[in-house]
Motif scaffolding. Structure first.
Motif, PDB file in Angstrom:
ATOM      1  N   ASP A 269       0.823  -1.216   0.000  1.00 42.86           N
ATOM      2  CA  ASP A 269       0.000   0.000   0.000  1.00 42.86           C
ATOM      3  C   ASP A 269       0.849   1.254   0.000  1.00 42.86           C
ATOM      4  OD1 ASP A 269      -2.271  -1.523  -0.015  1.00 42.86           O
ATOM      5  OD2 ASP A 269      -2.611  -1.391   2.162  1.00 42.86           O
ATOM      6  N   ASN A 270       2.062   1.156   0.560  1.00 49.79           N
ATOM      7  CA  ASN A 270       2.916   2.339   0.660  1.00 49.79           C
ATOM      8  C   ASN A 270       4.196   2.227  -0.171  1.00 49.79           C
ATOM      9  OD1 ASN A 270       4.091   0.355   2.190  1.00 49.79           O
ATOM     10  ND2 ASN A 270       4.572   1.678   3.943  1.00 49.79           N
ATOM     11  N   LEU A 271       4.276   1.228  -1.076  1.00 46.19           N
ATOM     12  CA  LEU A 271       5.494   1.053  -1.865  1.00 46.19           C
ATOM     13  C   LEU A 271       5.155   0.795  -3.329  1.00 46.19           C
ATOM     14  CD1 LEU A 271       8.571   0.732  -2.124  1.00 46.19           C
ATOM     15  CD2 LEU A 271       8.270  -1.715  -1.562  1.00 46.19           C
ATOM     16  N   LEU A 272       5.669   1.665  -4.197  1.00 46.94           N
ATOM     17  CA  LEU A 272       5.499   1.547  -5.641  1.00 46.94           C
ATOM     18  C   LEU A 272       6.863   1.323  -6.290  1.00 46.94           C
ATOM     19  CD1 LEU A 272       3.644   1.959  -8.210  1.00 46.94           C
ATOM     20  CD2 LEU A 272       4.446   4.332  -8.182  1.00 46.94           C
ATOM     21  N   LEU A 273       6.965   0.324  -7.172  1.00 46.36           N
ATOM     22  CA  LEU A 273       8.176   0.056  -7.937  1.00 46.36           C
ATOM     23  C   LEU A 273       7.902   0.320  -9.411  1.00 46.36           C
ATOM     24  CD1 LEU A 273       9.445  -3.296  -6.342  1.00 46.36           C
ATOM     25  CD2 LEU A 273      10.051  -0.945  -5.715  1.00 46.36           C
ATOM     26  N   SER A 274       8.907   0.829 -10.128  1.00 44.45           N
ATOM     27  CA  SER A 274       8.723   1.137 -11.543  1.00 44.45           C
ATOM     28  C   SER A 274       9.999   0.837 -12.317  1.00 44.45           C
ATOM     29  CB  SER A 274       8.326   2.608 -11.740  1.00 44.45           C
ATOM     30  OG  SER A 274       9.346   3.468 -11.266  1.00 44.45           O
ATOM     31  N   ALA A 275       9.843   0.599 -13.630  1.00 39.34           N
ATOM     32  CA  ALA A 275      10.971   0.347 -14.510  1.00 39.34           C
ATOM     33  C   ALA A 275      10.642   0.865 -15.898  1.00 39.34           C
ATOM     34  CB  ALA A 275      11.303  -1.147 -14.558  1.00 39.34           C
ATOM     35  N   ASP A 276      11.659   1.396 -16.591  1.00 40.49           N
ATOM     36  CA  ASP A 276      11.498   1.934 -17.947  1.00 40.49           C
ATOM     37  C   ASP A 276      12.597   1.426 -18.855  1.00 40.49           C
ATOM     38  OD1 ASP A 276       9.392   3.476 -17.018  1.00 40.49           O
ATOM     39  OD2 ASP A 276      10.071   5.293 -18.066  1.00 40.49           O
ATOM     40  N   PHE A 277      12.246   1.263 -20.126  1.00 37.31           N
ATOM     41  CA  PHE A 277      13.231   1.074 -21.193  1.00 37.31           C
ATOM     42  C   PHE A 277      12.976   2.156 -22.234  1.00 37.31           C
ATOM     43  CE2 PHE A 277      14.369  -0.471 -25.425  1.00 37.31           C
ATOM     44  CZ  PHE A 277      15.709  -0.753 -25.243  1.00 37.31           C
ATOM     45  N   GLN A 278      14.006   2.931 -22.548  1.00 32.60           N
ATOM     46  CA  GLN A 278      13.885   4.041 -23.496  1.00 32.60           C
ATOM     47  C   GLN A 278      14.840   3.828 -24.655  1.00 32.60           C
ATOM     48  OE1 GLN A 278      14.606   7.896 -21.766  1.00 32.60           O
ATOM     49  NE2 GLN A 278      14.836   8.899 -23.753  1.00 32.60           N
ATOM     50  N   LEU A 279      14.300   3.810 -25.864  1.00 26.71           N
ATOM     51  CA  LEU A 279      15.083   3.644 -27.078  1.00 26.71           C
ATOM     52  C   LEU A 279      15.239   4.992 -27.770  1.00 26.71           C
ATOM     53  CD1 LEU A 279      16.418   1.749 -29.227  1.00 26.71           C
ATOM     54  CD2 LEU A 279      14.145   1.624 -30.305  1.00 26.71           C
ATOM     55  N   SER A 309      20.825   4.016 -29.245  1.00 30.17           N
ATOM     56  CA  SER A 309      21.206   3.921 -27.834  1.00 30.17           C
ATOM     57  C   SER A 309      19.954   3.714 -26.989  1.00 30.17           C
ATOM     58  CB  SER A 309      21.945   5.189 -27.380  1.00 30.17           C
ATOM     59  OG  SER A 309      21.081   6.313 -27.448  1.00 30.17           O
ATOM     60  N   TYR A 310      20.148   3.523 -25.699  1.00 37.90           N
ATOM     61  CA  TYR A 310      19.008   3.248 -24.839  1.00 37.90           C
ATOM     62  C   TYR A 310      19.307   3.647 -23.400  1.00 37.90           C
ATOM     63  CZ  TYR A 310      21.753  -0.889 -23.591  1.00 37.90           C
ATOM     64  OH  TYR A 310      22.770  -1.722 -23.177  1.00 37.90           O
ATOM     65  N   PHE A 311      18.229   3.782 -22.634  1.00 39.46           N
ATOM     66  CA  PHE A 311      18.283   3.970 -21.179  1.00 39.46           C
ATOM     67  C   PHE A 311      17.563   2.796 -20.515  1.00 39.46           C
ATOM     68  CE2 PHE A 311      18.701   8.259 -22.724  1.00 39.46           C
ATOM     69  CZ  PHE A 311      19.445   8.944 -21.779  1.00 39.46           C
ATOM     70  N   LEU A 312      18.091   2.337 -19.398  1.00 40.74           N
ATOM     71  CA  LEU A 312      17.392   1.421 -18.500  1.00 40.74           C
ATOM     72  C   LEU A 312      17.199   2.150 -17.179  1.00 40.74           C
ATOM     73  CD1 LEU A 312      19.285  -1.959 -19.126  1.00 40.74           C
ATOM     74  CD2 LEU A 312      16.987  -1.352 -19.916  1.00 40.74           C
ATOM     75  N   ARG A 313      15.949   2.202 -16.693  1.00 38.50           N
ATOM     76  CA  ARG A 313      15.654   2.996 -15.498  1.00 38.50           C
ATOM     77  C   ARG A 313      14.851   2.163 -14.491  1.00 38.50           C
ATOM     78  NH1 ARG A 313      16.367   8.387 -17.090  1.00 38.50           N
ATOM     79  NH2 ARG A 313      16.154   8.824 -19.322  1.00 38.50           N
ATOM     80  N   PHE A 314      15.150   2.376 -13.210  1.00 44.04           N
ATOM     81  CA  PHE A 314      14.427   1.704 -12.137  1.00 44.04           C
ATOM     82  C   PHE A 314      14.180   2.720 -11.019  1.00 44.04           C
ATOM     83  CE2 PHE A 314      17.090  -1.384 -14.280  1.00 44.04           C
ATOM     84  CZ  PHE A 314      16.185  -2.390 -14.581  1.00 44.04           C
ATOM     85  N   GLY A 315      12.966   2.671 -10.445  1.00 49.40           N
ATOM     86  CA  GLY A 315      12.640   3.623  -9.394  1.00 49.40           C
ATOM     87  C   GLY A 315      11.703   3.052  -8.354  1.00 49.40           C
ATOM     88  N   LEU A 316      11.617   3.738  -7.230  1.00 45.69           N
ATOM     89  CA  LEU A 316      10.668   3.361  -6.177  1.00 45.69           C
ATOM     90  C   LEU A 316      10.148   4.622  -5.502  1.00 45.69           C
ATOM     91  CD1 LEU A 316      11.949   3.626  -3.014  1.00 45.69           C
ATOM     92  CD2 LEU A 316      13.371   1.777  -3.885  1.00 45.69           C
ATOM     93  N   ASP A 317       8.923   4.493  -4.977  1.00 43.34           N
ATOM     94  CA  ASP A 317       8.296   5.576  -4.227  1.00 43.34           C
ATOM     95  C   ASP A 317       7.698   4.963  -2.965  1.00 43.34           C
ATOM     96  OD1 ASP A 317       7.119   7.908  -3.384  1.00 43.34           O
ATOM     97  OD2 ASP A 317       5.481   7.857  -4.844  1.00 43.34           O
ATOM     98  N   TYR A 318       8.212   5.374  -1.804  1.00 47.24           N
ATOM     99  CA  TYR A 318       7.775   4.808  -0.527  1.00 47.24           C
ATOM    100  C   TYR A 318       7.062   5.897   0.285  1.00 47.24           C
ATOM    101  CZ  TYR A 318       7.953   2.696   4.116  1.00 47.24           C
ATOM    102  OH  TYR A 318       7.609   2.198   5.355  1.00 47.24           O
ATOM    103  N   LYS A 319       5.803   5.637   0.621  1.00 46.90           N
ATOM    104  CA  LYS A 319       5.019   6.594   1.396  1.00 46.90           C
ATOM    105  C   LYS A 319       5.235   6.336   2.881  1.00 46.90           C
ATOM    106  CE  LYS A 319       0.395   8.619   1.675  1.00 46.90           C
ATOM    107  NZ  LYS A 319      -1.006   8.553   1.181  1.00 46.90           N
ATOM    108  N   PHE A 320       5.990   7.208   3.505  1.00 45.58           N
ATOM    109  CA  PHE A 320       6.341   7.035   4.915  1.00 45.58           C
ATOM    110  C   PHE A 320       5.146   7.310   5.817  1.00 45.58           C
ATOM    111  CE2 PHE A 320       8.395   8.294   8.918  1.00 45.58           C
ATOM    112  CZ  PHE A 320       9.236   7.207   9.102  1.00 45.58           C
ATOM    113  N   ASN A 321       4.405   8.373   5.507  1.00 44.80           N
ATOM    114  CA  ASN A 321       3.144   8.678   6.185  1.00 44.80           C
ATOM    115  C   ASN A 321       2.335   9.593   5.257  1.00 44.80           C
ATOM    116  OD1 ASN A 321       4.072  11.403   6.628  1.00 44.80           O
ATOM    117  ND2 ASN A 321       5.170  10.678   8.452  1.00 44.80           N
ATOM    118  N   GLN A 322       1.242  10.149   5.746  1.00 49.52           N
ATOM    119  CA  GLN A 322       0.369  10.954   4.897  1.00 49.52           C
ATOM    120  C   GLN A 322       1.065  12.205   4.359  1.00 49.52           C
ATOM    121  OE1 GLN A 322      -3.248  11.775   7.052  1.00 49.52           O
ATOM    122  NE2 GLN A 322      -4.147   9.781   6.536  1.00 49.52           N
ATOM    123  N   ASP A 323       2.058  12.687   5.052  1.00 54.02           N
ATOM    124  CA  ASP A 323       2.706  13.932   4.640  1.00 54.02           C
ATOM    125  C   ASP A 323       4.061  13.733   3.967  1.00 54.02           C
ATOM    126  OD1 ASP A 323       0.633  15.499   5.690  1.00 54.02           O
ATOM    127  OD2 ASP A 323       1.526  15.430   7.702  1.00 54.02           O
TER     128      ASP A 323
END
Length: 414
Positions: A269-279, A309-323
């Motif tokens: 509920d408080n953790l989002l993971l993401s990944a991108d490939f860019q050409l 060429s290309y990019f490989l990207r990885f990210g996360l967003d963690y919601k610590f609390n409401q603020d």
């Protein structure tokens, strides 16, 4: 003196082409996206969706304004020319690109957005007397864009978008040139701009289930018709004999397309993971021509043997609390330039970036975001350079690059 004109074209081609891979290209469009390593194509949950994936606007309710600024500090050194190991450093510079995004949710089917961005806006500057002064002293490019975007949501799980891009740009290039038999060096300076270039972008976002999102975005090629002036400061005899470039010039440049595919998953509920490939479609670029308006100067062209060429990207967003929420990211940027064509006007290598960031809600409708990105280029040793700094001597040596990027965004929502 044909080599003088060839040098001019090489410098122009370097400063207006390599920039679009990692070098002068700016992927800093909002502190949160930067903090997530640019893995934002399937996230796009703030007004910067105008740039990352316009289809995300259909899932962003309300009206939002986001103003961002970034402090970018590129660093580079060169050791050589081989077998020498003398070290030369770029002169320190800090660049402050700024962008503004606005989004508005009309209804369950339609949303619109608008963006003002600086997709390219960096430069390099070396000492006037450094070993590579005949290849590059100062190079700077700035590209500004205005982009309205419309997003349509035909069904609950799917949205598509289309945007129009209006772009204008200016470029500055300066280098030295030997002027034998006269003493000292001549200075060659080129300034040019394009006040009207056009392109488009497309986006798609699909949510098959609540926790899973797929994103797709496409940025078209943009053709720039640069017009400018070449000026030289040197021996008057060479200028009068038209052996140093002077007068009006024209050059065309078509930037490559960018195609990005992303996926995001709400693991908790408080953790989002993401990944991108860019050409980045660099293989379509093979030649840049420069035309002199004055027929006394011969038109010239420079071959450029670029690769996709290309990019490989990885990210996360963690919601610590409401603020408070925290972000992190990592990306890999593949260098499209063959080693033998590397030029000190833009020391381009494979890059890896590490980023962190945070968002804090100051009020219910006002949030502050900040991020830090460290970019490290792999050490690159050139031993077969086709960039000639003196006669037929290749500019062989070792390049190291890195950069610090600090980003700050202010998000206001209605």
């Amino acid at each position: 003196m044909k080599k003088i004109f060839t040098y001019l074209v090489v410098v122009l081609s370097i400063c207006t082409t390599n920039i679009y891979s990692g070098g002068f290209q700016l992927n800093e469009h909002g502190a949160k996206a930067v903090a997530m390593g640019g893995a934002f194509t399937a996230v796009a949950n703030d007004p910067s969706a105008v740039y990352w994936n316009g289809a995300g606007l259909s899932f962003l309710r309300g009206t939002h304004f986001m103003l961002s600024t970034h402090a970018i500090q590129p660093k580079s050194t060169f050791r050589g020319v081989l077998p020498s190991v003398d070290e030369y450093k770029l002169i320190d510079q800090t660049f402050f690109p700024t962008n503004l995004f606005v989004s508005h949710y009309i209804n369950d089917q339609w949303a619109v957005g608008f963006g003002f961005t600086v997709p390219f806006g960096l430069g390099t500057k070396w000492d006037d007397e450094w070993i590579g002064r005949y290849l590059a002293v100062e190079t700077e490019l700035q590209v500004l864009t205005l982009s309205p975007v419309v997003s349509f949501r035909p069904i609950e799980q799917l949205a598509i978008s289309a945007g129009f891009v209006y772009s204008f740009a200016d470029v500055l290039i300066e280098r030295k040139n030997p002027q034998t038999p006269f003493t000292g060096d001549a200075t060659i300076r080129l300034e040019g701009d394009d006040k009207a270039a056009f392109g488009y972008n497309l986006g798609l976002m699909y949510k098959p289930i609540d926790k899973l999102t797929f994103g797709l975005s496409y940025h078209s090629q943009i053709e720039y018709d640069f017009e400018g002036t070449a000026t030289s400061t040197g021996a008057q005899q060479l200028i009068d004999a038209k052996r140093l470039p002077m007068g009006d010039i024209k050059a065309k440049l078509t930037t490559p397309f960018n195609l990005a595919f992303g996926v995001a998953y709400q693991v908790l509920d408080n953790l989002l993971l993401s990944a991108d490939f860019q050409l980045v479609g660099w293989s379509s670029y093979d030649t840049l021509a420069v035309d002199f308006v004055n027929p006394a100067y011969p038109d010239v062209a420079s071959p450029r043997m670029y690769e996709d060429s290309y990019f490989l990207r990885f990210g996360l967003d963690y919601k610590f609390n409401q603020d408070l929420s925290l972000q992190g990211g990592i990306y890999y940027d593949k260098n499209p330039v063959p080693d033998e064509y590397l030029n000190p006007s833009l020391p381009e290598t494979d890059r890896i970036g590490f980023s962190i960031g945070a968002e804090y809600k100051l009020f219910n409708n006002l949030a502050l975001r900040g991020s830090y990105l460290f970019i490290r280029g792999s050490e690159l040793r050139i031993e077969n350079s086709k960039e000639y700094y003196s006669g037929n001597s290749g500019f062989n040596g070792v390049y190291t690059t890195y950069a610090n990027v600090f980003s700050l965004s202010l998000l206001y929502s209605l």
